[in-house]
Write an enzyme that holds these catalytic residues in place. Structure first.
Site, PDB file in Angstrom:
ATOM      1  N   LYS A 254       0.816  -1.227   0.000  1.00 16.94           N
ATOM      2  CA  LYS A 254       0.000   0.000   0.000  1.00 16.94           C
ATOM      3  C   LYS A 254       0.844   1.270   0.000  1.00 16.94           C
ATOM      4  O   LYS A 254       0.319   2.364  -0.225  1.00 16.94           O
ATOM      5  CB  LYS A 254      -0.934   0.012   1.211  1.00 16.94           C
ATOM      6  CG  LYS A 254      -2.131  -0.915   1.067  1.00 16.94           C
ATOM      7  CD  LYS A 254      -3.088  -0.755   2.235  1.00 16.94           C
ATOM      8  CE  LYS A 254      -4.325  -1.605   2.069  1.00 16.94           C
ATOM      9  NZ  LYS A 254      -5.260  -1.465   3.225  1.00 16.94           N
ATOM     10  N   HIS A 303      -2.837 -12.682   0.882  1.00 15.78           N
ATOM     11  CA  HIS A 303      -3.799 -12.473   1.975  1.00 15.78           C
ATOM     12  C   HIS A 303      -5.154 -11.960   1.498  1.00 15.78           C
ATOM     13  O   HIS A 303      -6.065 -11.785   2.306  1.00 15.78           O
ATOM     14  CB  HIS A 303      -3.216 -11.536   3.043  1.00 15.78           C
ATOM     15  CG  HIS A 303      -3.117 -10.101   2.628  1.00 15.78           C
ATOM     16  ND1 HIS A 303      -2.166  -9.643   1.746  1.00 15.78           N
ATOM     17  CD2 HIS A 303      -3.855  -9.015   2.976  1.00 15.78           C
ATOM     18  CE1 HIS A 303      -2.309  -8.340   1.580  1.00 15.78           C
ATOM     19  NE2 HIS A 303      -3.338  -7.936   2.311  1.00 15.78           N
ATOM     20  N   ASP A 332      -6.816 -10.339   9.271  1.00 14.01           N
ATOM     21  CA  ASP A 332      -6.994  -9.002   8.690  1.00 14.01           C
ATOM     22  C   ASP A 332      -8.464  -8.644   8.564  1.00 14.01           C
ATOM     23  O   ASP A 332      -8.881  -7.515   8.866  1.00 14.01           O
ATOM     24  CB  ASP A 332      -6.309  -8.976   7.325  1.00 14.01           C
ATOM     25  CG  ASP A 332      -6.264  -7.582   6.718  1.00 14.01           C
ATOM     26  OD1 ASP A 332      -6.163  -6.594   7.486  1.00 14.01           O
ATOM     27  OD2 ASP A 332      -6.308  -7.477   5.478  1.00 14.01           O
TER      28      ASP A 332
END
Length: 397
Positions: A254, A303, A332
Site C-alpha cells: 500500500k 492475503h 486481517d
C-alpha cells in the site's frame, strides 16, 4: 585408557563438531536461545545410553565486572532428556566461587578425582556448593573444570565421570567449551542483527500504515491474531513465531497506493479498485528475494485470495493459497470489521462473530476462509476480542 574409551571420547568430539557445523550452516535463520544452545551441546557430552561422559554439568558465567552469575546444573533424565536445576547463586567470597574463578584463569583444565587429594569421598563433598550436591543427589567422586572463553566468559564443571575422570575426558570437555563459547558469541551477534532487522521491518510496516487511521495498532493486532491462530493449530514454534512477526507486512504494498485512494470517503471507482488490488503484487516486489522474508512474501501476495478461488491477485484456491496467507486473511478481515475506517464505523466483537458465521454483502465465510482455520477461530474468538481491546483506544459500543 582403553581403546574403547578413546573411541567414545573421539565420537563425542566429532558429535560436537557436527553440531557446530550445523549451527553455522543455518546461523542466519536459526534464532536459538542460550538455553536451547546449552541443552543441544550438553546432550552430546553428558553420559547416558552407552555414552561415556559426566553424570552432571554445572554451567556458570561471569558478568562484565567479572562476578560469577547464578549457574545451573544439567544432567540426563531417563537416559536422554537434559534436566536442569534452578539457578544457583554463588557467594563471591565462598571457597567454591574462588576455586571456579581460579580455574577460569588457567589455560588448561583442572581435573580432580577424589582419591587424588582427599582421604575420603565424604571429605571431598566439602568442595562443592550445597545446592549443586542436592541436585546431583549422589556423592561426587570426580570433576573437571574448563574455562569458556569469549565475550561472556564462564566455566564448565563436569561431575561424576564413570570410574575416574581422565585426560581424554578433559579433551572432550575442552571441545565443548570451545563450541559453547563460539556459538554463544555468534548467537549474541545474530541476535543483535535480528533486532536491527526487525526494527527495520517494523518501521517499514508503520510507514505503510501512516496514511490510514489507527496508525500502527492494526499491524500489531494482526500480528497477534495471526500468532494465536497459528499456535492453536499446533504448528511448529518457528512457524508460529515467523507468522506472528511477518503478518505486519501484509499491506506493505500500500506504500505505492496514493493516500487519496486509501482514505477516500465513499466507494472506489473501477480504476481505483484495480489499483488497490495491485497492492499484494507491489508488496511481493518490495519484499524482494531474501529467504528470510519468504513467509512475509507469501502473506503479502496471498492475503486477499479466497478459499473458493474468487480472490485476488492470482485467484488461488484451497491449499494452493500459502498457509500463512490464509491465516493473515482471517486475522486481517476480523480487524477490519472491528476497526474504524473513513468508509465505515467499527463493529462489536459479537457483530463481527455474526458475520464470520453468517456472512454479509461482502463476506462469505464458507467461500472466503479456510474451513479448518475458521473452526480454530471460533474456538479462540475470545482471544481475538482481548487482543483487539488491548490495543484499542476507542472500542465500539
Amino acid at each position: 585408557m582403553s581403546d574403547n574409551l578413546c573411541e567414545m571420547s573421539l565420537q563425542q568430539t566429532l558429535s560436537l563438531l557436527h553440531l557446530t557445523d550445523l549451527a553455522l550452516r543455518d546461523i542466519c535463520c536459526k534464532r536459538f536461545t542460550r538455553d536451547t544452545l546449552y541443552q543441544e551441546v550438553l546432550g552430546k557430552v553428558l553420559g547416558g545410553k552407552g555414552r561415556r561422559g559426566p553424570a552432571s554439568i554445572f554451567l556458570v558465567f561471569q558478568d562484565a565486572s567479572g562476578v560469577l552469575q547464578p549457574g545451573r546444573v544439567f544432567h540426563m533424565k531417563d537416559g536422554s532428556l537434559v534436566e536442569r536445576s534452578d539457578e544457583i547463586a554463588l557467594d563471591p567470597l565462598s571457597g567454591y566461587a574462588v576455586n571456579l574463578l581460579e580455574a577460569q584463569s588457567q589455560e588448561e583444565v583442572v581435573l580432580v578425582n577424589w582419591a587424588d587429594s582427599y582421604e575420603s569421598i565424604e571429605d571431598f563433598q566439602s568442595y562443592f556448593h550445597p545446592a549443586v550436591k542436592n541436585f546431583i543427589s549422589s556423592p561426587i567422586i570426580n570433576f573437571i573444570i574448563c574455562r569458556i572463553s569469549g565475550e561472556v566468559p564462564g566455566a564448565i564443571v563436569a561431575i561424576n565421570y564413570p570410574g575416574k575422570a581422565t585426560t581424554y575426558d578433559a579433551e572432550v570437555l575442552k571441545s565443548m567449551a570451545v563450541v559453547i563459547g563460539s556459538l554463544q558469541t555468534i548467537s549474541d551477534e545474530v541476535q543483535e542483527t535480528e533486532k536491527a532487522f526487525r526494527y527495520t521491518i517494523e518501521a517499514l510496516a508503520r510507514a505503510c500504515e501512516a496514511a490510514e487511521e489507527d496508525t500502527g495498532k492494526h499491524i500489531q493486532r494482526v500480528n497477534r491474531y495471526a500468532g494465536a491462530l497459528a499456535a492453536n493449530m499446533g504448528l511448529p514454534n518457528d512457524f508460529v513465531e515467523t507468522v506472528s512477526f511477518s503478518a505486519q507486512m501484509h499491506d506493505v504494498g500500500k506504500i505505492k497506493i496514493p493516500a487519496s485512494i486509501l482514505l477516500k470517503n465513499g466507494p472506489l471507482d473501477d480504476a481505483e479498485t484495480a489499483l488497490i488490488r495491485m497492492h499484494p503484487v507491489y508488496g511481493r516486489q518490495i519484499l524482494g528475494d531474501s529467504p528470510r522474508l519468504q513467509v512475509a512474501r507469501d502473506i503479502a501476495i496471498s492475503h486477499h485470495e479466497n478459499w473458493d478461488g474468487s480472490g485476488y491477485p492470482n485467484r488461488l484456491a484451497g491449499e494452493n493459497i500459502p498457509l500463512a496467507g490464509r491465516i493473515v486473511k482471517l486475522a486481517d478481515v476480523y480487524d477490519a470489521l472491528r476497526s474504524n475506517r473513513s468508509y465505515k464505523t467499527p463493529l462489536t466483537h459479537q457483530a463481527t462473530l455474526s458475520i464470520f458465521r453468517n456472512g454479509d454483502e461482502r463476506i462469505n465465510p464458507e467461500k472466503h476462509f479456510d474451513p479448518v482455520l475458521l473452526g480454530v477461530f471460533f474456538k479462540i474468538e475470545h482471544i481475538f476480542d482481548k487482543i483487539y481491546e488491548s490495543f484499542n483506544v476507542n472500542p465500539a459500543n
